[in-house]
Scaffold this active site. Structure first.
Site, mmCIF file in Angstrom:
data_model
loop_
_atom_site.group_PDB
_atom_site.id
_atom_site.type_symbol
_atom_site.label_atom_id
_atom_site.label_comp_id
_atom_site.label_asym_id
_atom_site.label_seq_id
_atom_site.Cartn_x
_atom_site.Cartn_y
_atom_site.Cartn_z
ATOM 1 C CG HIS A 396 -2.147 -0.818 1.052
ATOM 2 N ND1 HIS A 396 -3.309 -0.372 0.476
ATOM 3 C CD2 HIS A 396 -2.371 -2.109 1.375
ATOM 4 C CE1 HIS A 396 -4.203 -1.343 0.468
ATOM 5 N NE2 HIS A 396 -3.657 -2.421 1.011
ATOM 6 C CE LYS A 589 -6.752 14.005 -0.108
ATOM 7 N NZ LYS A 589 -6.595 12.952 -1.085
ATOM 8 N NE ARG A 590 -5.118 10.007 9.931
ATOM 9 C CZ ARG A 590 -4.942 9.121 10.894
ATOM 10 N NH1 ARG A 590 -5.839 8.178 11.098
ATOM 11 N NH2 ARG A 590 -3.901 9.197 11.698
ATOM 12 C CE LYS A 595 -3.250 10.821 2.914
ATOM 13 N NZ LYS A 595 -4.049 10.249 1.810
ATOM 14 C CB THR A 700 -10.193 5.178 -2.192
ATOM 15 O OG1 THR A 700 -9.927 5.510 -0.825
ATOM 16 C CG2 THR A 700 -9.461 3.899 -2.566
ATOM 17 C CE LYS A 704 -14.001 6.782 -0.267
ATOM 18 N NZ LYS A 704 -13.385 7.109 1.057
HETATM 19 C C1 LIG Z 1 -12.130 7.267 1.417
HETATM 20 C C2 LIG Z 1 -11.724 7.684 2.759
HETATM 21 C C3 LIG Z 1 -10.382 7.933 3.043
HETATM 22 C C4 LIG Z 1 -9.291 7.847 1.993
HETATM 23 O O1 LIG Z 1 -9.098 9.143 1.459
HETATM 24 P P1 LIG Z 1 -7.834 9.479 0.527
HETATM 25 O O2 LIG Z 1 -8.103 10.875 0.085
HETATM 26 O O3 LIG Z 1 -7.858 8.504 -0.603
HETATM 27 O O4 LIG Z 1 -6.631 9.369 1.396
HETATM 28 C C5 LIG Z 1 -10.044 8.325 4.322
HETATM 29 N N1 LIG Z 1 -10.976 8.469 5.287
HETATM 30 C C6 LIG Z 1 -12.278 8.254 5.048
HETATM 31 C C7 LIG Z 1 -13.263 8.446 6.153
HETATM 32 C C8 LIG Z 1 -12.699 7.857 3.784
HETATM 33 O O5 LIG Z 1 -14.003 7.622 3.567
#
Ligand SMILES: *Cc1c(COP(=O)(O)O)cnc(C)c1O
Length: 855
Positions: A396, A589-590, A595, A700, A704
Site C-alpha cells: 500500500h 483525508k488524513r 498529502k 480512493t 468518490k
Molecule cells: C475514502 C476515505 C479515506 C481515503 O481518502 P484518501 O483521500 O484517498 O486518502 C479516508 N478516510 C475516510 C473516512 C474515507 O471515507
C-alpha cells in the site's frame, strides 16, 4: 481441570457438519415438524416491520411506547433489520458449508465500516417500506439513522478499502470472509481547542452494538513467550515444539455484511481478547489474588485500541502482539473449517486463499508454516509450497517511514519459534538467490528478510513477498513504482510476473446510492433502471444526457441541495456561514506531509492577499470560494498537527475579515469520518488530491468525489492518472512535477541553493509577520521548507498549483460547461467500482468462483 479441558476442546472444534446431520437424523417427526413450522422467513413488508419494531421496543429494549426517543427508535429499527440480516447470514453460511467451495479470507487490521443501518436497508431493499413504517410510528427515518455511531476500526484509505471490498464480495456472491480485530476503542475522536487538535477516546461500544453477533463459544487460546524444545520423532526426524508462555483468549464477534440485490450475506470475524478461562489456581491458593486478577485483566489490553498511525510504523510491542493474536486465531479458525472435510494438506490452497492487506498480517505466513511443520509433521518444502500457494500480498505504500520492521530481539522474546522459522525461511530463500546470482553479496543483503543493523530487524515486506505467490500494488503508477524502486531486486530474482497491479475501487452502493440519494435517483431516471448499481460501466449511458439542458438543470439542482445540506452542517458545527452559491473546494483525508494540506493552506493565503489587492471593480469578476478541510493527524505527528493549527488560524483571520465578504471562507470540519464523508463528498465542486508525485499509492477519495460529479484538482499521482485516462483531459485539473523528476528535485534541494518561488516566499513572510497569530508556533512547520530541504517539494509545485487554481476559477464561471464536465465525470467512472477490482482479484489471484445465493 479435566472438565475444563473437555469444554475447551468442544468449543474449539465445534461439531463437524456430518455430526450435525447425524444429530438431526435422530429427531422425531414431531420435533422436525416444529422446526419446519417456525423456520419461516421474517417478512419484509411495512406491517411486519412495525410489529417487529414494537416487539423490540417492548422486549429487547424493555421500554413502553410512551418512552421511545430517537435513539430507542434507532435501536428497535436496527434490531428489526438485524433479524433479517442474521437469516440471510445463516442461509449463506449454511450453503457454503454444504457446497464447500474455495473461500477467500481477507486479512485486514482495519475495517472502516462507518454506519450500518442505512447501508443494510438499501442493500436488502427495505428502505422504502421500513421508512414508511417508522414514519407512521412517529419518527423520521433521517433522524433515526443519525443516531448510529460509526464503526471506525480504521485510520483512512486502507481500512475503508477493506470495507468497500467486503461490500463487493458480498454483492458478487463470492464465498469470502474478512478477519480483523474488534478494538474496544476505534480511531480517536477529534476536537479542536484554540485551533489545535485534541484527541478523545472513541468508546463506540458504550451502547449495545446490534451489528455484531457475539460467538462466545468460539474462543481460541493464543500464547506469547515460552521456549522451543527440540526432539526426535518416531521416524527419526528432528522436530521442534513451541512450549510454555502465557495465554489469552481470542473470542469471535461476527459482523454480517449484506450484498446489494442478492441474498448473499458474508461475514467479518473480529477477535476480541479476554482472559483465558483456566485460572492458575495455585496462585490464588498462594494468596496472590490481586496480582493474579491484574494479570488476567492485561489480556484485555491486546484488542483495546486501534493504533492511530496512517502510513507510519511505530515499533510498539503491543502492536506486534495484536498482529500475532489476530493471525493465530484466524488461522486456527480457517484450519478448523478446512479439517471438517477429510482432505489432504496439499489441497489446502485449492480451498483457501488468504489476501494480506499490507504487511500487518505477514506473521500468518510464518504461523501456517509452523502449524504444517511442527504440528502436522509435514516436510519443510511441502509445507512451504502450501504456504506460498495460499498467500497473496497487497502493498500500500512506498514511503520509507511506513515500512514495517520489527526488532529481532522483540520477535524472539514474544514468539521464539516463529523467529527461528523466519531465519530458516530466509536461509533457504537466500540459498536460492545465491544459486541464481553467484558471488553477488550485494543482492543477498538487499533481498534478505533480515536487516543487518544493531539490533537486527525483520523486514515484513520482504517476508510477505517471499511467502506469497502474488504481490500487487493498488494503482498503475504505484505498481510500476514498486517494481522499479523498493522491490526491483525481487523482480530480478522472481521475474516480473509475480508482481501485478490491482487498481483500487470504491463501492457505488455506499458512495453514490447511499451518500447521494438525489443524484442516484436522477441517474436511475436517465438510465431507466438501477442495474448500474451492480454494473457501474452502465454509467457511460449518461453521457448523451450531458447535452440535455433540462437534465443539466436538474443535475445542478441536486449539487446545490447537497451544498445546502453541507452548509447547514458547517454552520451547526463551526458557526461559519458557507454560501452554497460559492465554489466548494474540498480537501478531506488524513493529515500527512506527503498529502500536502500545507500547500493548500499556503495557496489559500495567497488567494487572500490577492483578493485584498483588488479594486471593487476587479472584485466583481471573482468566483466566491469556500475552502473546506477535514482530517485527523496521528497524535504523535507534530508537524501534521501544526498544519491543522495553521488552517484554523487562517480560517479565523480570513472569515473575520469583513472586507473579504463572501469571496473567501475557510473551514476546518472536525472529526472527519465515514459518515461525514458521506455528507461532504456529494457537495464538492472541486476536490484536491495534491500529493507529491509518487507518494500516494492510489487514493480512493479521488474516486468518490468524481463519481459524485465533483471535479479534481490534482497531481499526476496514484489513481489520479487513471481517472484522467477515463474522464479525459478536459474534465480534470492536473499540475506539478511528475514522479520521475522527484529524486532529482530532492537532490537539488539537498545539495544546491534552490531559490524559493517568490509567491511562496511572500506567503511565508505573511505568516512570519504575524498575520495569522503568533508566528513562533509555526516555525517548525515553515522549517520543513527551509532546513528540512522541502522534502515534499512544495516550492517546486507551488507555481503550477496556483496556475491550475486560476484555470479552476475561470472554468467555474461557465456554470453550464462546468455542469457538462460534472455529468461526464460521473458517466466515465465505471472502471473505479470495487466490483471491478474484486473480480480482478478473484480471477487473477484467488482463482475464486461465485456461489450464487438462492433468490
Ligand atoms: C475514502 C476515505 C479515506 C481515503 O481518502 P484518501 O483521500 O484517498 O486518502 C479516508 N478516510 C475516510 C473516512 C474515507 O471515507
Amino acid at each position: 481441570m479435566a472438565e475444563t479441558e473437555k469444554h475447551h476442546k468442544r468449543t474449539f472444534t465445534g461439531f463437524a457438519h456430518h455430526d450435525l446431520k447425524k444429530e438431526k437424523a435422530k429427531w422425531s417427526k414431531e420435533t422436525l415438524a416444529i422446526w419446519e413450522k417456525y423456520g419461516c422467513e421474517e417478512s419484509v413488508d411495512k406491517e411486519s416491520f412495525q410489529k417487529s419494531f414494537v416487539r423490540h421496543v417492548n422486549t429487547t429494549l424493555a421500554r413502553s411506547s410512551l418512552n421511545v426517543d430517537n435513539f430507542s427508535a434507532y435501536q428497535a429499527t436496527a434490531h428489526t433489520v438485524r433479524d433479517r440480516l442474521i437469516e440471510r447470514w445463516n442461509a449463506t453460511q449454511q450453503a457454503h458449508t454444504l457446497k464447500d467451495p474455495k473461500r477467500v479470507y481477507y486479512f485486514s487490521l482495519e475495517f472502516l465500516l462507518g454506519r450500518s443501518l442505512d447501508n443494510a436497508l438499501l442493500n436488502l431493499g427495505l428502505k422504502e417500506q421500513f421508512g414508511e413504517g417508522v414514519k407512521e410510528l412517529g419518527f423520521r427515518m433521517e433522524d433515526v439513522l443519525e443516531q448510529e455511531v460509526d464503526a471506525a476500526l480504521g485510520n483512512g484509505g486502507l481500512g475503508r478499502l477493506a470495507a468497500c471490498y467486503m461490500d463487493s464480495l458480498a454483492t458478487l456472491d463470492y464465498p469470502a470472509w474478512g478477519y480483523g480485530l474488534r478494538y474496544t476503542y476505534g480511531i480517536f475522536q477529534q476536537r479542536l481547542k484554540d485551533g489545535f487538535q485534541m484527541e478523545l477516546p472513541d468508546y463506540w461500544l458504550n451502547f449495545d452494538n446490534p451489528w455484531e453477533l457475539p460467538r462466545l463459544d468460539i474462543a481460541i487460546e493464543v500464547r506469547f513467550g515460552g521456549y522451543v524444545s527440540k526432539y526426535t520423532d518416531e521416524n527419526g526426524r528432528t522436530r521442534h515444539r513451541w512450549e510454555g508462555g502465557d495465554g489469552v483468549q481470542a473470542v469471535a464477534y461476527d459482523v454480517p455484511i449484506p450484498g446489494y440485490g442478492t441474498k448473499n450475506c458474508i461475514n467479518i470475524r473480529l477477535w476480541s481478547s479476554k482472559p483465558k478461562r483456566q485460572f492458575d489456581l495455585s496462585r490464588f491458593n498462594a494468596g496472590e489474588y490481586e496480582q493474579a486478577v491484574n494479570e488476567q485483566m492485561k489480556a484485555e489490553n491486546i484488542t483495546a485500541v486501534l493504533y492511530p498511525n496512517d502510513n507510519h510504523m511505530v515499533g510498539k510491542e503491543l502492536r506486534l502482539k495484536q498482529q500475532f493474536f489476530w493471525v493465530y486465531a484466524s488461522l486456527a479458525d480457517i484450519i478448523r473449517r478446512f479439517k471438517k472435510t477429510d482432505r489432504a494438506w496439499d489441497q489446502f490452497p485449492e480451498k483457501v486463499a488468504i489476501q494480506l492487506n499490507d504487511t500487518h498480517p505477514t506473521l500468518a505466513i510464518v504461523e501456517l508454516q509452523r502449524i504444517l511443520v511442527d504440528q502436522e509433521g509435514l516436510d519443510w518444502d511441502d509445507a512451504w509450497d502450501i504456504v506460498t500457494r495460499t498467500f497473496a500480498f497487497t502493498n500500500h505504500t512506498v514511503l520509507p517511514e511506513a515500512m514495517e520492521k520489527w526488532h529481532v530481539p522483540m520477535v524472539e522474546y514474544l514468539l521464539p519459534r516463529h523467529m527461528q522459522i523466519i531465519f530458516d525461511i530466509n536461509l533457504f530463500f537466500l540459498q536460492k538467490v545465491e544459486k541464481q546470482f553467484p558471488n553477488d553479496r550485494d543482492i543477498l543483503a538487499k533481498l534478505s528478510i533480515i536487516e543487518e543493523a544493531t539490533p537486527q530487524s525483520v523486514r515484513m515486506a520482504h517476508l510477505a513477498i517471499v511467502g506469497s505467490h502474488r504481490v500487487n500494488g493498488v494503482a498503475a503508477l504505484h505498481s510500476n513504482l514498486i517494481k522499479t524502486t523498493i522491490f526491483k531486486d525481487f523482480v530480478k530474482f522472481y521475474g516480473p510476473k509475480k508482481f501485478e497491479n490491482k487498481t483500487n475501487g470504491i463501492t457505488p452502493r455506499r458512495w453514490l446510492h447511499q451518500a447521494n440519494p438525489k443524484l442516484s435517483n436522477l441517474i436511475t431516471e436517465a438510465l431507466g433502471d438501477k442495474k448500474w448499481l451492480k454494473d457501474l460501466s452502465l454509467l457511460k449511458n449518461l453521457e448523451p444526457h450531458a447535452k440535455s439542458k433540462d437534465y443539466r438543470r436538474r443535475w445542478k439542482a441536486v449539487k446545490h441541495s447537497n451544498k445546502v445540506r453541507l452548509a447547514e452542517y458547517i454552520k451547526a458545527k463551526t458557526g461559519i456561514d458557507a454560501n452554497p452559491n460559492s465554489l466548494f473546494d474540498v480537501q478531506v483525508k488524513r493529515i500527512h506531509e506527503y498529502k500536502r494540506q500545507f500547500m493548500n493552506i499556503l495557496g489559500v493565503i495567497h488567494r487572500y492577499h490577492y483578493l485584498k489587492s483588488l479594486t471593487p471593480e476587479e472584485r466583481r469578476d471573482i468566483v466566491p470560494r469556500v475552502v473546506i478541510f477535514g482530517g485527523k493527524a496521528a497524535p504523535g505527528y507534530h508537524i501534521a498537527k501544526l498544519v491543522i493549527k495553521l488552517i484554523n488560524s487562517v480560517s479565523a483571520t480570513v472569515n473575520a475579515d469583513e472586507s473579504i465578504e463572501d469571496l473567501l471562507k475557510v473551514v476546518f470540519i472536525p472529526d472527519y469520518n465515514v459518515s461525514l464523508a458521506e455528507i461532504i463528498i456529494p457537495a464538492s465542486d472541486i476536490s484536491q488530491h495534491i500529493s507529491t508525485a509518487g507518494t500516494e499509492a492510489s487514493g480512493t477519495s479521488n474516486m468518490k468525489f468524481v463519481l459524485n460529479g465533483g471535479l479534481i484538482l490534482g497531481t499526476v499521482d496514484g489513481a489520479n492518472i487513471e481517472i484522467n485516462e477515463e474522464i479525459g483531459d478536459d474534465n480534470i485539473f492536473l499540475f506539478g512535477h511528475l514522479a520521475d523528476r522527484v529524486d532529482d528535485l530532492r537532490h537539488a534541494h539537498r545539495y544546491r541553493n534552490v531559490p524559493m518561488d517568490p509567491d511562496l516566499q511572500s506567503v511565508i513572510t505573511s505568516i512570519e509577520t504575524g498575520n495569522f497569530g503568533d508566528s513562533r508556533i509555526f516555525a517548525p512547520l515553515i522549517n520543513t521548507l527551509t532546513f528540512g530541504k522541502d522534502y515534499y517539494l512544495l516550492s517546486d509545485d507551488f507555481g503550477s498549483y496556483l496556475d491550475a487554481q486560476k484555470l479552476v476559477d475561470e472554468a467555474y464561471k461557465d456554470e453550464d460547461e462546468w455542469c457538462k464536465k460534472s455529468i461526464l465525470c460521473t458517466a466515465r467512472m465505471g472502471f473505479f467500482s470495487s466490483d471491478r477490482a474484486i473480480r480482478e482479484y478473484a480471477d487473477q489471484i484467488w482463482d475464486l468462483k461465485p456461489v450464487p445465493a438462492k433468490a
